[in-house]
Write a protein that holds these residues in place. Structure first.
Motif, PDB file in Angstrom:
ATOM      1  N   UNK A   5       0.937  -1.396  -0.096  1.00 43.61           N
ATOM      2  CA  UNK A   5      -0.034   0.053   0.189  1.00 43.61           C
ATOM      3  C   UNK A   5       0.922   1.425  -0.089  1.00 43.61           C
ATOM      4  N   UNK A   6       1.823   1.217   0.789  1.00 46.34           N
ATOM      5  CA  UNK A   6       2.905   2.501   0.693  1.00 46.34           C
ATOM      6  C   UNK A   6       3.499   2.599  -0.455  1.00 46.34           C
ATOM      7  N   UNK A   7       3.865   1.558  -0.894  1.00 42.00           N
ATOM      8  CA  UNK A   7       4.702   1.664  -2.274  1.00 42.00           C
ATOM      9  C   UNK A   7       4.037   2.352  -3.503  1.00 42.00           C
ATOM     10  N   UNK A   8       2.850   1.614  -3.506  1.00 43.61           N
ATOM     11  CA  UNK A   8       1.600   2.116  -4.614  1.00 43.61           C
ATOM     12  C   UNK A   8       1.224   3.419  -4.360  1.00 43.61           C
ATOM     13  N   UNK A   9       1.198   3.772  -3.187  1.00 42.92           N
ATOM     14  CA  UNK A   9       0.438   5.278  -3.075  1.00 42.92           C
ATOM     15  C   UNK A   9       1.658   6.129  -3.358  1.00 42.92           C
ATOM     16  N   UNK A  48      -8.384  22.012   4.078  1.00 39.65           N
ATOM     17  CA  UNK A  48      -9.111  21.034   3.602  1.00 39.65           C
ATOM     18  C   UNK A  48      -8.114  19.744   3.115  1.00 39.65           C
ATOM     19  N   UNK A  49      -8.115  18.758   3.782  1.00 36.55           N
ATOM     20  CA  UNK A  49      -7.191  17.545   3.601  1.00 36.55           C
ATOM     21  C   UNK A  49      -7.823  16.571   2.743  1.00 36.55           C
ATOM     22  N   UNK A  50      -7.130  16.304   1.788  1.00 38.21           N
ATOM     23  CA  UNK A  50      -7.931  15.305   0.558  1.00 38.21           C
ATOM     24  C   UNK A  50      -7.026  14.206   0.233  1.00 38.21           C
ATOM     25  N   UNK A  51      -7.675  13.105  -0.391  1.00 39.21           N
ATOM     26  CA  UNK A  51      -6.786  12.029  -0.783  1.00 39.21           C
ATOM     27  C   UNK A  51      -7.347  10.612  -0.005  1.00 39.21           C
ATOM     28  N   UNK A  52      -7.392   9.799  -0.885  1.00 40.10           N
ATOM     29  CA  UNK A  52      -7.891   8.336  -0.474  1.00 40.10           C
ATOM     30  C   UNK A  52      -7.138   7.989   0.666  1.00 40.10           C
ATOM     31  N   UNK A  53      -7.696   7.544   1.865  1.00 36.63           N
ATOM     32  CA  UNK A  53      -6.867   7.018   2.846  1.00 36.63           C
ATOM     33  C   UNK A  53      -7.425   5.836   3.689  1.00 36.63           C
ATOM     34  N   UNK A  54      -6.675   5.644   4.950  1.00 36.73           N
ATOM     35  CA  UNK A  54      -6.673   4.487   5.604  1.00 36.73           C
ATOM     36  C   UNK A  54      -5.975   3.300   4.903  1.00 36.73           C
ATOM     37  N   UNK A  55      -6.450   2.897   3.867  1.00 37.16           N
ATOM     38  CA  UNK A  55      -5.617   1.806   2.934  1.00 37.16           C
ATOM     39  C   UNK A  55      -4.980   2.507   1.991  1.00 37.16           C
ATOM     40  N   UNK A  56      -4.546   4.023   2.307  1.00 36.41           N
ATOM     41  CA  UNK A  56      -3.407   4.370   1.360  1.00 36.41           C
ATOM     42  C   UNK A  56      -4.313   4.997   0.179  1.00 36.41           C
ATOM     43  N   UNK A  57      -3.530   5.058  -1.143  1.00 37.64           N
ATOM     44  CA  UNK A  57      -3.928   5.602  -2.227  1.00 37.64           C
ATOM     45  C   UNK A  57      -3.756   7.222  -2.461  1.00 37.64           C
ATOM     46  N   UNK A  58      -4.166   8.120  -1.618  1.00 34.81           N
ATOM     47  CA  UNK A  58      -3.823   9.495  -1.630  1.00 34.81           C
ATOM     48  C   UNK A  58      -4.564  10.316  -2.563  1.00 34.81           C
ATOM     49  N   UNK A  59      -3.976  11.273  -3.060  1.00 29.37           N
ATOM     50  CA  UNK A  59      -4.581  12.116  -4.267  1.00 29.37           C
ATOM     51  C   UNK A  59      -4.991  11.429  -5.283  1.00 29.37           C
ATOM     52  N   UNK A  60      -5.734  11.799  -6.371  1.00 29.06           N
ATOM     53  CA  UNK A  60      -6.118  10.858  -7.465  1.00 29.06           C
ATOM     54  C   UNK A  60      -6.032  12.386  -8.528  1.00 29.06           C
ATOM     55  N   UNK A  61      -5.922  11.773  -9.715  1.00 30.07           N
ATOM     56  CA  UNK A  61      -5.715  12.694 -10.664  1.00 30.07           C
ATOM     57  C   UNK A  61      -7.334  13.403 -10.992  1.00 30.07           C
ATOM     58  N   UNK A  62      -8.430  12.914 -10.517  1.00 30.91           N
ATOM     59  CA  UNK A  62      -9.421  13.737 -10.678  1.00 30.91           C
ATOM     60  C   UNK A  62      -9.647  14.761  -9.556  1.00 30.91           C
ATOM     61  N   UNK A  63      -8.764  14.579  -8.309  1.00 31.30           N
ATOM     62  CA  UNK A  63      -8.633  15.580  -7.448  1.00 31.30           C
ATOM     63  C   UNK A  63      -8.149  16.978  -7.977  1.00 31.30           C
TER      64      UNK A  63
END
Length: 725
Positions: A115-119, A297-312
């Motif tokens: 998860x860390x590496x992919x994010x 405003x904190x944004x980004x997919x979280x808990x299981x990582x992921x982070x900001x998206x291109x759509x954001x």
């Protein structure tokens, strides 16, 4: 389906999406225009007619009275609202991209690594495409993952850190629990993380001034004290508790010693946001409360990582161009906090605990909590021993080993590990790290203390008159007890003498005050006929450093992997950070008055007890009587103060058994239970009878489960010890 029809369907879908997007823009701008009237009431009289006219224009267009293309309608509305454009852009939303990565919450360690590496791979690609994009990441542990598994990626992260686009908010090794972790450990979080960030990225402590703790389940009142001393000025949190005073959206948090940090409370929206027009509501609420013209405003997919998206990022860039909308700034958290510190002079002050978010976390998975406390304490003891040994020519101080042990212990402070709110794989990995740390501390401290003992004069314990024995009469005790009591990181009690004669026992005190306590020693077979059918247990005496001789109290005998042992207890005194040599011999000496004893009477027939006897314990400081019906405490008296802490009229409740109602967050929350059951007493049995330790054992049964409680008093000790098994 024909190619032409497919083409038409695609065109319809695109037109629909465009239409919806333009309408969303209209609604967002009109809504913020209304909010501006609330935030700046002096201008509302001038602005409201423009807003009403624009709303009517939209209504006519949607009703078909004045048909317009959506894009043209947006242009006409924005032209009408042009006087509001500059005031709108005076408000700023600082959009901070973040990937909340839980350490082994609902998954195993390999998944956390992936998860860390992919994010981070996603974040680095987005940085290449979007030069405006900034990213904020906490937790030294995630950088350690990348350093170990992809050093090339770490080099790329370091480049972005140097650019100022990758913000490091890792002031702690993990986003840690702030209640159950020890004070020394919390300071170690800062110490080891500061060093690590300096080595990886060249960041000084003042360059990482934020404690990023969005999901920590509670914050003790003393937290600002250690944060400020470690160079932390700001705190970002989402779970400040609900008991006590209202938690403002931003406030100064002051510890009892006066230390203060500036806190941003995101309990309204959380830390896994998506960039969308609705985020303006967060800004408006913050501005309404504080009188300021900016918000976070904190944004980004979280808990299981992921982070900001291109759509954001695309949505944020699009909204930057909306004239009647706040300024959307891709930012670092530090930029927001520094402006808040500069302009937020009237923020409220809280001087209380920020607890408790999830009270169930203080009892869930007690094995993890026990392992944590053992780990913290054993690391500290081993450090003291290793330092002392190094000063007298013993083994070199093993700084690398201690750093590894502390890092593993600090990792286990994560807010879904130490609170017990993780899955089975979380617990097994955690306990594995604990065992690694305990093995290291045990070996470090064993080597250090043996080196210290070897450097001290123990000639007083030798017996030059001891006769030489033929091989057939030699004892087997040398090497006995290999690994005994080392299961949880304790020091092995293996026999290291020749196996006969006087037993030197060097006691060390690793704390900064004198200790006068009852201690225990393990003695392996040390006389003829201690084993086999004719086994007997000899009497033991203790020779003190002052030249006194005392009888030792035998509290246990047993066998362990081919060797027999006796556990003996005796009083000892050792100065602060000091040592003392005691010698144990196999000999009978005069009895001493009991300093801890049982209260129950003796029947004149040795094989019989008294009918309906009353059992209890007493020493010079404490008296305790048991309730013979329940096995609980009937009476507890502080003799020194003359205070009856528990009385027969109000006995202490005994343990209870109850089943909690099943629910989805049983690790976090304590729900109501069914009727409570009390255990039935099976027996009350006398154990140690003094002179230094006295104890009673109560056996209970609840349904099909048996368990015991041992009550114990020790000589000169005001504590009542209770152990449940």
């Amino acid at each position: 389906m024909s190619v032409e029809l497919e083409k038409v369907k695609g065109q319809v879908a695109a037109a629909k999406a465009g239409y919806e997007h333009e309408l969303e823009r209209l609604v967002a701008e009109l809504s913020f225009a209304e909010s501006l009237c609330e935030l700046q009431p002096a201008q509302a009289r001038r602005w409201r007619p423009l807003i009403a006219k624009a709303a009517a224009l939209v209504g006519d267009a949607l009703a078909g009275r004045t048909p317009r293309r959506p894009r043209d309608l947006v242009a006409d509305v924005e032209k009408l609202l042009a006087p509001l454009a500059k005031p709108a852009k005076a408000y700023t939303i600082y959009c901070v991209g973040h990937a909340h990565i839980d350490m082994n919450w609902m998954w195993s360690w390999p998944e956390t690594v992936a998860v860390t590496h992919d994010s981070f791979a996603t974040v680095l690609r987005l940085m290449e495409e979007f030069p405006q994009f900034h990213f904020t990441q906490s937790q030294a542990s995630v950088y350690r993952i990348i350093e170990e598994h992809n050093p090339e990626m770490l080099a790329e992260i370091a480049r972005r850190v140097k650019e100022g686009r990758w913000e490091v908010v890792a002031s702690h090794w993990v986003e840690a629990d702030k209640n159950m972790a020890g004070g020394e450990s919390l300071c170690r979080h800062l110490l080891y993380t500061r060093r690590y960030m300096q080595r990886l990225f060249g960041l000084a402590p003042e360059e990482v001034p934020i404690d990023w703790s969005p999901d920590t389940f509670g914050h003790a009142a003393t937290v600002p004290s250690y944060l400020v001393r470690g160079g932390v000025r700001y705190l970002y949190l989402h779970r400040p508790g609900t008991q006590g005073p209202k938690r403002p959206r931003a406030f100064h948090w002051v510890a009892p010693d006066g230390s203060r940090v500036l806190a941003k409370n995101d309990m309204e929206c959380g830390y896994n946001g998506t960039i969308a027009p609705e985020m303006v509501n967060i800004l408006v609420n913050f501005c309404r409360d504080t009188g300021l013209r900016f918000g976070l405003y904190v944004y980004g997919v979280g808990d299981h990582g992921g982070g900001p998206t291109r759509k954001d990022l695309l949505r944020g860039l699009d909204m930057q161009a909306w004239p009647v909308f706040p300024t959307v700034a891709f930012s670092t958290a530090r930029t927001f906090f520094e402006r808040l510190e500069h302009e937020g002079g009237g923020l409220p002050v809280l001087d209380c605990e920020l607890n408790y978010e999830f009270a169930g976390c203080y009892t869930t998975q007690s094995l993890i909590k026990k392992a944590n406390r053992l780990g913290e304490n054993r690391l500290r003891d081993a450090e003291m021993a290793a330092l002392a040994a190094a000063k007298v020519g013993g083994p070199a101080y093993p700084s690398v080993g201690f750093e590894a042990g502390w890092r593993d212990t600090l990792f286990n402070h994560f807010h879904d590990i130490l609170p017990g709110s993780g899955v089975h794989d979380t617990r097994t990995y955690t306990h594995g790290l604990f065992q690694k740390t305990m093995a290291a501390t045990s070996m470090i401290e064993t080597r250090a203390l043996r080196a210290l003992a070897g450097a001290l004069d123990t000639s007083a314990a030798t017996d030059p008159s001891a006769p030489a024995l033929p091989p057939s009469a030699l004892m087997t005790s040398q090497g006995g007890g290999a690994g005994f009591q080392a299961a949880n990181g304790g020091l092995s009690q293996a026999e290291q003498t020749l196996g006969s004669g006087r037993r030197p026992l060097m006691l060390f005190n690793p704390v900064g005050c004198e200790r006068h306590e009852t201690v225990e020693a393990i003695l392996w077979e040390n006389s003829r006929n201690w084993t086999g059918p004719s086994r007997h247990i000899p009497a033991f005496s203790v020779h003190t450093p002052d030249g006194d001789t005392l009888p030792a109290q035998t509290v246990e005998t047993g066998s362990y992997w081919g060797h027999d042992f006796s556990r003996v207890a005796f009083p000892a005194r050792v100065g602060a950070f000091g040592y003392a040599l005691y010698t144990i011999t196999e000999e009978k000496t005069a009895d001493v008055p009991a300093r801890a004893w049982q209260l129950g009477g003796e029947h004149h027939c040795a094989y019989s007890s008294r009918e309906r006897q009353q059992e209890g314990l007493e020493n010079d400081l404490v008296l305790v009587e048991l309730d013979m019906t329940t096995g609980g405490i009937r009476r507890l008296v502080d003799k020194a103060g003359g205070v009856e802490l528990i009385s027969p009229q109000h006995p202490a409740p005994v343990l209870e058994y109850a089943v909690e109602r099943s629910h989805g967050m049983s690790a976090w929350l304590v729900d109501h239970t069914g009727p409570a059951e009390r255990p039935a007493v099976k027996s009350v049995r006398r154990k140690d009878r003094g002179p230094y330790k006295a104890s009673l054992e109560v056996a209970w049964r609840i349904r099909s489960s048996d368990f015991t409680m041992v009550y114990e008093l020790r000589a000169g000790d005001p504590n009542l010890y209770m152990s449940l098994s």
